[in-house]
Design a protein around this motif. Structure first.
Motif, PDB file in Angstrom:
ATOM      1  N   TYR A 258      13.184  -6.592  -2.775  1.00  0.00           N
ATOM      2  CA  TYR A 258      13.430  -6.142  -1.405  1.00  0.00           C
ATOM      3  C   TYR A 258      13.915  -4.694  -1.443  1.00  0.00           C
ATOM      4  O   TYR A 258      14.577  -4.280  -2.395  1.00  0.00           O
ATOM      5  CB  TYR A 258      14.527  -6.986  -0.751  1.00  0.00           C
ATOM      6  CG  TYR A 258      14.190  -8.452  -0.663  1.00  0.00           C
ATOM      7  CD1 TYR A 258      13.469  -8.952   0.419  1.00  0.00           C
ATOM      8  CD2 TYR A 258      14.608  -9.345  -1.658  1.00  0.00           C
ATOM      9  CE1 TYR A 258      13.165 -10.309   0.513  1.00  0.00           C
ATOM     10  CE2 TYR A 258      14.313 -10.699  -1.577  1.00  0.00           C
ATOM     11  CZ  TYR A 258      13.588 -11.180  -0.486  1.00  0.00           C
ATOM     12  OH  TYR A 258      13.287 -12.507  -0.405  1.00  0.00           O
TER      13      TYR A 258
ATOM     14  N   GLU B 126      10.195  -6.613   2.117  1.00  0.00           N
ATOM     15  CA  GLU B 126       9.661  -7.164   0.873  1.00  0.00           C
ATOM     16  C   GLU B 126       8.763  -6.146   0.196  1.00  0.00           C
ATOM     17  O   GLU B 126       7.951  -5.476   0.848  1.00  0.00           O
ATOM     18  CB  GLU B 126       8.893  -8.448   1.160  1.00  0.00           C
ATOM     19  CG  GLU B 126       9.831  -9.635   1.253  1.00  0.00           C
ATOM     20  CD  GLU B 126       9.099 -10.949   1.390  1.00  0.00           C
ATOM     21  OE1 GLU B 126       8.648 -11.244   2.514  1.00  0.00           O
ATOM     22  OE2 GLU B 126       8.966 -11.645   0.371  1.00  0.00           O
TER      23      GLU B 126
ATOM     24  N   CYS C  40      15.365  -9.803   6.878  1.00  0.00           N
ATOM     25  CA  CYS C  40      13.989  -9.590   6.420  1.00  0.00           C
ATOM     26  C   CYS C  40      13.072 -10.256   7.443  1.00  0.00           C
ATOM     27  O   CYS C  40      13.033 -11.502   7.517  1.00  0.00           O
ATOM     28  CB  CYS C  40      13.823 -10.208   5.031  1.00  0.00           C
ATOM     29  SG  CYS C  40      12.190  -9.986   4.343  1.00  0.00           S
TER      30      CYS C  40
END
Ligand SMILES: Cc1cc2nc3c(=O)[nH]c(=O)nc-3n(C[C@H](O)[C@H](O)[C@H](O)COP(=O)(O)OP(=O)(O)OC[C@H]3O[C@@H](n4cnc5c(N)ncnc54)[C@H](O)[C@@H]3O)c2cc1C
Length: 381
Positions: free
Chosen positions: A147, A142, A171
């Motif tokens: 991203y 992030e 993530c």
């Protein structure tokens, strides 16, 4: 769908049959030999409505339901497995956007995908990640407003020509689905060559080197990438591969019946030899059963039946295994000519083999379908 090809009264399958016979099948051998899918054919597929055939009319698609779309896929599978692959990957990724995209994402992407002005590829597989998709290694970190992706994707069908990619990354351990644009800085696209089957499917390896993707390109919730988005796409992909593979079986039967009636050995057409007749009978049984399973899956999908996904997997498993057997028999029936590129059966065998690997391998289906068997679905047929 435009009415350019055939009159309104004809079915989608009739229109597809005519389009494939005129525009696709005559190119299939060249597409396979040159490992290249012609740009004019992509344009024609878009203009004639085939790339958006199963998307809703609201977004500019043809609005075909699975019962009508299945036979369309069979026609494309009959003519050229690489063309069917384009319909498969484009539609499976577009269906995931339709199901999990927000209104803004749908407005932005679906009209272009429905018309074929925009081509989307599906980028899940990695060099070290195949059947176990939850283990994705591509990372998404992030960053302000988005991203940063790093990693590598492989076996991305039509990745060489797509302008959009439905890409999956992890993530902090949560699998994300993102729409990645082709011109994103840090994305390098490398062509894959000398592939065994579906050789015209413009396969690519994607190198992601700190590629920025804005948060508004995320499809679905932050942890929904595999369980919801990828699995929805793969379910559509399985239906598409199942129906397309029925087309390969039919193409084998067309070639084998014509060859067996014409080729003479021992003073008679080989169609009179008992073991050759066994091949024709097995091919007919394979076509009939695979087609019936696809029709059943299509009806359940159209009805929104909870068994639809499992029945689709059943149809894909059966069709792919049957097509591999039938294509293998077809090569045998043609003798030495089965090994010649002057006849299409060796291509059918290579393309059928791919259908047994993609959208879930044979072994993955053998394991997962047992869970369905334990539910005794035949008691509720
Ligand atoms: C022509 C072609 C086009 C493709 N297009 C795309 C595409 O557009 N997008 C994309 O993301 N991917 C694509 N793929 C990749 C495809 O989806 C994968 O090849 C497939 O998911 C299998 O993964 P793998 O090859 O890494 O095999 P692996 O998962 O490494 O499997 C290797 C072997 O182990 C077996 N195996 C694995 N796990 C288990 C288990 N739990 N139990 C029992 N046996 C197991 C498998 O059945 C197989 O026999 C394509 C592949 C090909 C060949």
């Amino acid at each position: 769908m435009t009415d350019g090809a055939v009159s309104e009264s004809s079915t989608a399958a009739d229109r597809a049959r005519r389009f494939v016979r005129e525009m696709v099948e005559p190119l299939a051998e060249k597409i396979d030999r040159e490992q290249h899918f012609p740009g004019q054919l992509v344009t024609a597929l878009g203009e004639q409505g085939w790339l958006g055939a199963a998307l809703p009319a609201r977004w500019g698609g043809g609005g075909l339901d699975p019962v009508d779309f299945g036979p369309v896929l069979e026609e494309f599978g009959w003519g050229c497995a690489s063309a069917r692959t384009l319909l498969t990957v484009h539609n499976m990724a577009a269906q995931a956007v339709l199901r999990y995209g927000n209104e803004e994402q749908k407005r932005r992407h679906l009209p272009g995908l429905a018309s074929g002005r925009s081509i989307i590829a599906f980028a899940l597989t990695e060099p070290d990640v195949g059947s176990d998709a939850n283990a994705i290694g591509t990372s998404a970190v992030e960053d302000a407003g988005g991203y940063v992706l790093s990693g590598e994707k492989i076996w991305c069908s039509f990745g060489c020509i797509a302008n959009l990619f439905l890409v999956f990354a992890s993530c902090n351990g949560k699998p994300l689905a993102l729409i990645l644009e082709r011109d994103s800085p840090g994305l390098k696209i490398e062509r894959m060559t000398d592939v065994f089957g579906t050789r015209g499917s413009e396969l690519a390896r994607l190198h992601l080197d700190a590629v920025r993707v804005p948060t508004e390109n995320r499809i679905g919730a932050p942890n929904a990438g595999i369980r919801f988005v990828a699995n929805t796409a793969l379910d559509h992909g399985r239906f598409s591969v199942a129906c397309g593979t029925v087309g390969i079986i039919r193409a084998c039967l067309d070639t084998c019946t014509a060859y067996a009636a014409r080729r003479q050995q021992g003073g008679v057409p080989i169609s009179q030899h008992q073991l050759v007749r066994r091949i024709l009978t097995d091919g007919l049984v394979a076509y009939t059963t695979a087609r019936a399973l696809c029709d059943r899956a299509a009806r359940l999908r159209a009805a929104g039946d909870p068994r639809a996904a499992a029945e689709t997997a059943l149809a894909k498993y059966h069709s792919a295994e049957a097509a591999i057997r039938v294509a293998n028999d077809a090569v045998a029936l043609l003798g030495a000519n089965g090994c010649s590129s002057e006849f299409p059966v060796s291509r059918y065998l290579r393309d059928a083999t791919v259908s047994g690997i993609i959208e879930g391998t044979r072994e993955i289906h053998q394991i997962s379908l047992a869970s369905y068997a334990l539910q005794k679905p035949w008691t509720n047929a």
